[in-house]
Design a protein around this motif. Structure first.
Motif, PDB file in Angstrom:
ATOM      1  N   ALA A 115      -7.641  -5.314  -1.628  1.00  0.00           N
ATOM      2  CA  ALA A 115      -9.184  -5.105  -0.602  1.00  0.00           C
ATOM      3  C   ALA A 115      -8.691  -2.980  -1.260  1.00  0.00           C
ATOM      4  O   ALA A 115     -10.144  -2.715  -1.045  1.00  0.00           O
ATOM      5  N   VAL A 160       0.840   0.221  -0.387  1.00  0.00           N
ATOM      6  CA  VAL A 160       0.533  -0.103  -0.010  1.00  0.00           C
ATOM      7  C   VAL A 160       1.856  -0.661  -0.061  1.00  0.00           C
ATOM      8  O   VAL A 160       2.666  -0.937  -1.407  1.00  0.00           O
ATOM      9  N   PHE A 169       0.629   2.371   3.770  1.00  0.00           N
ATOM     10  CA  PHE A 169       0.221   0.880   4.674  1.00  0.00           C
ATOM     11  C   PHE A 169       1.609  -0.145   4.835  1.00  0.00           C
ATOM     12  O   PHE A 169       2.034  -0.697   3.187  1.00  0.00           O
ATOM     13  N   GLN A 174      -2.421  -8.694  -0.690  1.00  0.00           N
ATOM     14  CA  GLN A 174      -4.600  -8.589  -0.299  1.00  0.00           C
ATOM     15  C   GLN A 174      -4.616  -6.855  -0.021  1.00  0.00           C
ATOM     16  O   GLN A 174      -6.054  -6.928  -0.290  1.00  0.00           O
ATOM     17  N   ALA A 175      -3.945  -6.640   1.096  1.00  0.00           N
ATOM     18  CA  ALA A 175      -4.218  -5.149   0.909  1.00  0.00           C
ATOM     19  C   ALA A 175      -4.625  -4.527  -0.561  1.00  0.00           C
ATOM     20  O   ALA A 175      -5.727  -3.806  -0.592  1.00  0.00           O
ATOM     21  N   THR A 223      -9.153  -1.045   8.258  1.00  0.00           N
ATOM     22  CA  THR A 223      -8.352   0.470   7.585  1.00  0.00           C
ATOM     23  C   THR A 223      -9.165   0.669   5.958  1.00  0.00           C
ATOM     24  O   THR A 223      -8.030   1.965   6.579  1.00  0.00           O
ATOM     25  N   VAL A 224      -8.687   0.348   5.759  1.00  0.00           N
ATOM     26  CA  VAL A 224      -9.444   0.470   3.881  1.00  0.00           C
ATOM     27  C   VAL A 224     -10.409   2.474   4.225  1.00  0.00           C
ATOM     28  O   VAL A 224     -10.433   2.816   3.530  1.00  0.00           O
ATOM     29  N   ASP A 284       1.030  -3.039   9.667  1.00  0.00           N
ATOM     30  CA  ASP A 284       0.370  -3.625  10.009  1.00  0.00           C
ATOM     31  C   ASP A 284       0.553  -4.657  10.630  1.00  0.00           C
ATOM     32  O   ASP A 284       1.913  -5.066  10.793  1.00  0.00           O
ATOM     33  N   THR A 332      -7.597  -4.615   7.716  1.00  0.00           N
ATOM     34  CA  THR A 332      -7.457  -4.304   6.792  1.00  0.00           C
ATOM     35  C   THR A 332      -8.796  -3.944   6.184  1.00  0.00           C
ATOM     36  O   THR A 332      -8.915  -2.964   5.250  1.00  0.00           O
ATOM     37  N   VAL A 356       3.061  -3.625   5.290  1.00  0.00           N
ATOM     38  CA  VAL A 356       2.749  -4.933   5.501  1.00  0.00           C
ATOM     39  C   VAL A 356       3.825  -5.654   5.840  1.00  0.00           C
ATOM     40  O   VAL A 356       5.037  -4.688   5.495  1.00  0.00           O
ATOM     41  N   LEU A 375       0.279 -10.584   2.140  1.00  0.00           N
ATOM     42  CA  LEU A 375      -0.107  -9.431   3.017  1.00  0.00           C
ATOM     43  C   LEU A 375      -0.662  -8.276   2.475  1.00  0.00           C
ATOM     44  O   LEU A 375      -1.739  -7.577   2.139  1.00  0.00           O
ATOM     45  N   SER A 410       1.018   0.107  -5.727  1.00  0.00           N
ATOM     46  CA  SER A 410       1.476  -0.778  -4.764  1.00  0.00           C
ATOM     47  C   SER A 410       3.331  -1.517  -4.948  1.00  0.00           C
ATOM     48  O   SER A 410       4.112  -0.317  -5.828  1.00  0.00           O
TER      49      SER A 410
END
Length: 897
Positions: free
Chosen positions: A231, A287, A217, A227-228, A199-200, A333, A196, A219, A224, A251
């Motif tokens: 991040a 995300v 992105f 979480q992303a 990836t960022v 991911d 992760t 997942v 997850l 998101s």
């Protein structure tokens, strides 16, 4: 359909596709006096070129940007691009020239398939699209300077704080692939190596360079995604800003339980218009779970199956109209996921929908992953990560259970419990005939409570030994066979573990996707962050994508056949945990080491077909294939096999239901006679097979309910034995020590720290000791593992590292504990010197340090608590005077002499 003319294909298919876009293309005929400057979003039919008329010429704001060559449905359009290229070369007075082409964007289509090429690059590659680009998409694509972005990659070295060398190499591999015009690529990095964060960093450079503006992105779990999103929120850019201060980050909508307690979250929810109407002025990262994106693109009926109890369910998602250029890059991911065949198709459909660069991230490439993305462009394995010190390795315990290996044999007259899987009602019965269940039937058709209890008791021995040695109970994850209502193996293990370990309900918890588990994500967080639960039983919910660094025991009480699943399960334990000084984790193979043996030659990157459930082609599709005479013989055989499966599992009620369509509901006879029936009366037979109610019954027929056996009287025999890893082999203690002896004898002169121990003991110091420990650890000879191997081979326990090394070189050398070695050295020193009472007191302080460290330096006096609190180096010099340096040298020498 094969006779459909090209004209009809254009009018009914291609025109319709162009007009359905948003914004739409306006299709107009070509005429000699056409004012090109007035064409803003127009597809001109039969546009004249020096090489003949192009079927469609695409104009955006007065610029000729595209050509479409159309063919009838029966013609594969892939090679038809050559014709579009010819027309591109023959256009006059256009806006530029690229490698002799005067129009940059070329299409070929038969109304069903679309092939596309951007011919501005020296090395361009055509690709298949799901739809045509909108006028806005073509203009944006034309205005974007990809060459400048590629040069930016070259001119700007990868430099982020905290970025590890292998993470930098992974980003570099992606940028090189982009420079080479690759549009699909795969990064394979071991679980726990920071995909992760990598990836960022990668996404920041992709946006900063100008290569991409809109990035998705993907997942496959809400946790997850959260979480992303965190991040991105926490990432500090090279300019000192938060990522979302420089670029928008969005998101999906999260729930409170998706986050850790007290976590702040400042990323906005994705506005629909960002998806439905992509704007060249927008730069953002989105995300999202793949489940949500599938619903957005395909609707619920075309997406993944989700139950209401699924913690990843997206109950607020709807189907929306998203154009193919909504994203420039998609990063998927955990793309190894072992989906069912149906879900794999959904996964591919989501990725295929967009005309974007696609980057897959995984720890364990599956066959469908490699088939889609290609062979990994970069790999970082568990083995390499362990060697580099970023992950910890495992040690293994083999647990031998007769029941797990040989199954259960119940004699006539034995009492068993018969449990109804549907109601949970249990009846005690006495068998009137013997029954035999093989090992694969355990926990599926029969269970032995004694077996599960004794296995847990065996694990308890190791847990208590670990607790006594380290002062903490090892966080333990147990993989059960299933969590099926009324016959749940997971529930049985929870009940038994609570009794065996005797630490209360909160200490042992179940975390599965079952509706019986309340707030599973919250339970995962408790397992990660708090002392309780100390033991968690799961089936597969925690097999991937969950970060629990403090996990130290992983118990395999479910058979595993997939290398991908095995590697993912092991990955739960590989993460380092500085808070507890975690050096390794322990796996318990409850199948007598057969799992370890089965996967011993397996690496992270051996491609395999993953375990799947379900079927790619439905029974309805097979019937339609027979009806349409598509490989009739093959599909008839497939249908017969499906019917026989039904016959083997149907209940009496199902026979009654089927009797409405076939004589006596006899599926077996219907299957036996099907080939002849199709030959002799095709229409009548197909009328039965194509009946929608009959097809529904073929899928949803009433299944026979076999009782689940509880073998109360079956007593299991359970023993355990540690196994030791060396050179990817699993060795018995004696063989491990033999390998250790060979290593020491072969390297005692080659490795400097070892040569000091054997040849120049007067140079012995802390540095040499630490180097030896690191070298041994790197070659699979962890100090604790060696000590355990000596103990299991009949030697004394708690042998010190110096003894083990010297004994490995020469078996006549004694095996001493650290205390014995230190006391022997101090006594030898006392025999050669006369010490005052105060000096003897200080020798005792030094002894306490040496028992742990087996060497001493002057610096230790001001750093080690037992020495520092009594005055440190200044006080020691006052006590021993000018003899201190000599005393230190003599002690070190006598420790190893």
């Amino acid at each position: 359909m094969s006779t459909e003319s090209e004209w009809k294909t254009r009018k009914t298919r291609i025109d319709a596709q162009l007009k359905a876009l948003n914004p739409a293309w306006e299709v107009i005929p070509y005429k000699e006096d056409l004012d090109i400057s007035s064409l803003t979003h127009h597809a001109v039919e039969e546009f004249s070129t020096e090489n003949g008329p192009a079927d469609y010429a695409l104009f955006v704001n007065g610029k000729l940007l595209g050509i479409i060559e159309a063919k009838k449905v029966s013609v594969n359009p892939q090679n038809v691009l050559e014709q579009a290229k010819r027309y591109s070369r023959g256009c006059k007075n256009t806006i530029g020239e690229w490698n002799s082409f005067k129009v940059p964007f070329l299409y070929a289509s038969n109304g069903r398939q679309i092939w596309f090429a951007d011919v501005r690059e020296d090395k361009y590659y055509s690709r298949e699209l799901l739809n045509f680009h909108t006028p806005d998409a073509l203009e944006e694509m034309f205005n974007r300077n990809i060459q400048k972005a590629k040069q930016w990659f070259v001119n700007n070295p990868i430099d982020f704080e905290r970025l590890r060398p292998y993470q930098k190499e992974a980003i570099s591999a992606v940028e090189k692939a982009l420079i080479d015009n690759k549009r699909k690529m795969l990064l394979a990095m071991a679980t726990g190596t920071g995909k992760t964060f990598t990836t960022v960093c990668m996404i920041y450079r992709l946006i900063k360079s100008g290569y991409a503006k809109r990035i998705l992105f993907l997942v496959d779990r809400r946790a997850l995604a959260a979480q992303a999103a965190q991040a991105f929120s926490a990432f500090i850019t090279p300019s000192g800003n938060k990522f979302n201060q420089e670029y928008e980050v969005f998101s999906q909508r999260f729930k409170k339980e998706d986050f850790e307690e007290g976590e702040k979250f400042d990323i906005g929810v994705m506005p629909n218009e960002y998806l439905t109407a992509p704007n060249a002025g927008h730069t953002f990262v989105y995300v999202s779970t793949i489940q949500r994106m599938a619903i957005n693109l395909l609707g619920r009926e075309g997406s993944f199956e989700q139950s209401e109890s699924d913690p990843d369910i997206d109950d607020d998602a709807d189907k929306i109209a998203i154009p193919i250029h909504a994203f420039d890059i998609i990063i998927a991911d955990e793309c190894h996921r072992g989906y069912t065949s149906k879900d794999t198709n959904v996964w591919r459909n989501v990725l295929n929908y967009f005309d974007a660069v696609k980057i897959g991230l995984t720890a364990t490439p599956a066959s469908h992953t490699v088939a889609y993305f290609g062979i990994p462009i970069y790999r970082y394995t568990v083995e390499q990560a362990v060697l580099d010190g970023y992950l910890v390795d495992y040690q293994a315990i083999k647990i031998k259970s007769d029941v797990r290996i040989n199954g259960v044999f119940i004699k006539e007259g034995e009492k068993v419990g018969l449990k109804d899987p549907e109601t949970g009602a249990e009846l005690i019965d006495m068998l009137e005939d013997e029954r035999e269940f093989n090992s694969e039937d355990i926990e599926k058709k029969i269970t032995s409570p004694d077996s599960n209890r004794k296995i847990l008791e065996e694990i308890k021995k190791y847990a208590l030994e670990h607790e006594q040695r380290t002062g903490r109970f090892p966080k333990t994850l147990i993989f059960a066979v299933n969590d099926i209502p009324n016959i749940s193996h997971a529930d049985q293990l929870v009940r038994l573990a609570r009794k065996v370990f005797g630490r209360g309900d909160d200490f042992v918890q179940k975390i599965t996707g079952s509706p019986s588990v309340d707030r599973p994500l919250e339970k995962i967080r408790r397992f990660r962050n708090r002392p309780d639960p100390g033991i968690v039983v799961t089936v597969d919910m925690l097999s991937t994508g969950v970060d629990i660094p403090a996990l130290e025991f992983i118990v395999f009480l479910r058979p595993v056949k997939s290398r991908i699943l095995w590697t993912q399960m092991l990955g739960r334990g590989t993460r380092k945990c500085p808070d507890i000084n975690k050096e390794y984790f322990t796996i318990f193979d409850c199948f007598d080491g057969t799992l370890i043996e089965y996967f011993k030659n397996s690496t992270d990157f051996v491609i395999e077909i993953q375990e799947t459930g379900g079927e790619t082609v439905t029974i309805e599709q097979i019937i339609e294939n027979v009806w349409n005479n598509i490989e009739r013989e093959y599909n008839t055989k497939r249908l017969i096999k499906r019917l026989r499966r039904i016959e083997n599992t149907m209940s009496a009620k199902a026979r009654e239901d089927f009797s409405k369509y076939i004589p006596n509901g006899d599926i077996a006879k219907f299957a036996d006679d099907l080939t002849e029936a199709l030959k002799n009366d095709f229409i009548a037979t197909m009328n039965i097979l194509r009946n929608k109610d009959f097809q529904n019954l073929l899928v949803n027929y009433d299944r026979a309910k076999s009782p689940f056996y509880i073998a109360y009287d079956t007593m299991d025999s359970v023993v355990s034995e540690p196994v030791f890893k060396y050179n990817e082999k699993e060795l018995k203690p004696v063989d491990y020590l033999t390998a250790f002896s060979e290593f020491i004898q072969n390297n005692k002169e080659k490795i400097e720290a070892l040569s000091i121990l054997f040849s120049n003991p007067r140079k012995w110091n802390t540095k040499a000791l630490n180097e030896i420990r690191e070298i041994l650890k790197k070659h699979s000879f962890n100090e604790e593992q060696l000590r355990k191997a000596y103990e299991l081979s009949g030697h004394k326990s708690m042998v010190d590292i110096i003894s083990m090394i010297k004994n490995a070189d020469d078996r006549t050398n004694p095996l001493l504990t650290a205390e014995e070695r230190v006391d022997r050295a101090i006594e030898a020193l006392k025999r050669e010197h006369t010490f005052t009472a105060e000096q003897l007191e200080w020798l005792n302080y030094i002894r306490q340090h040496l028992v742990v460290n087996l060497a001493i330096e002057k610096d230790n006096f001001d750093l080690v608590p037992v020495l520092e609190r009594h005055g440190g180096l200044a006080k020691a010099r006052k006590i021993f005077g000018n003899d201190l340096d000599q005393i230190i040298e003599e002690i070190n020498y006598k420790l190893v002499a």
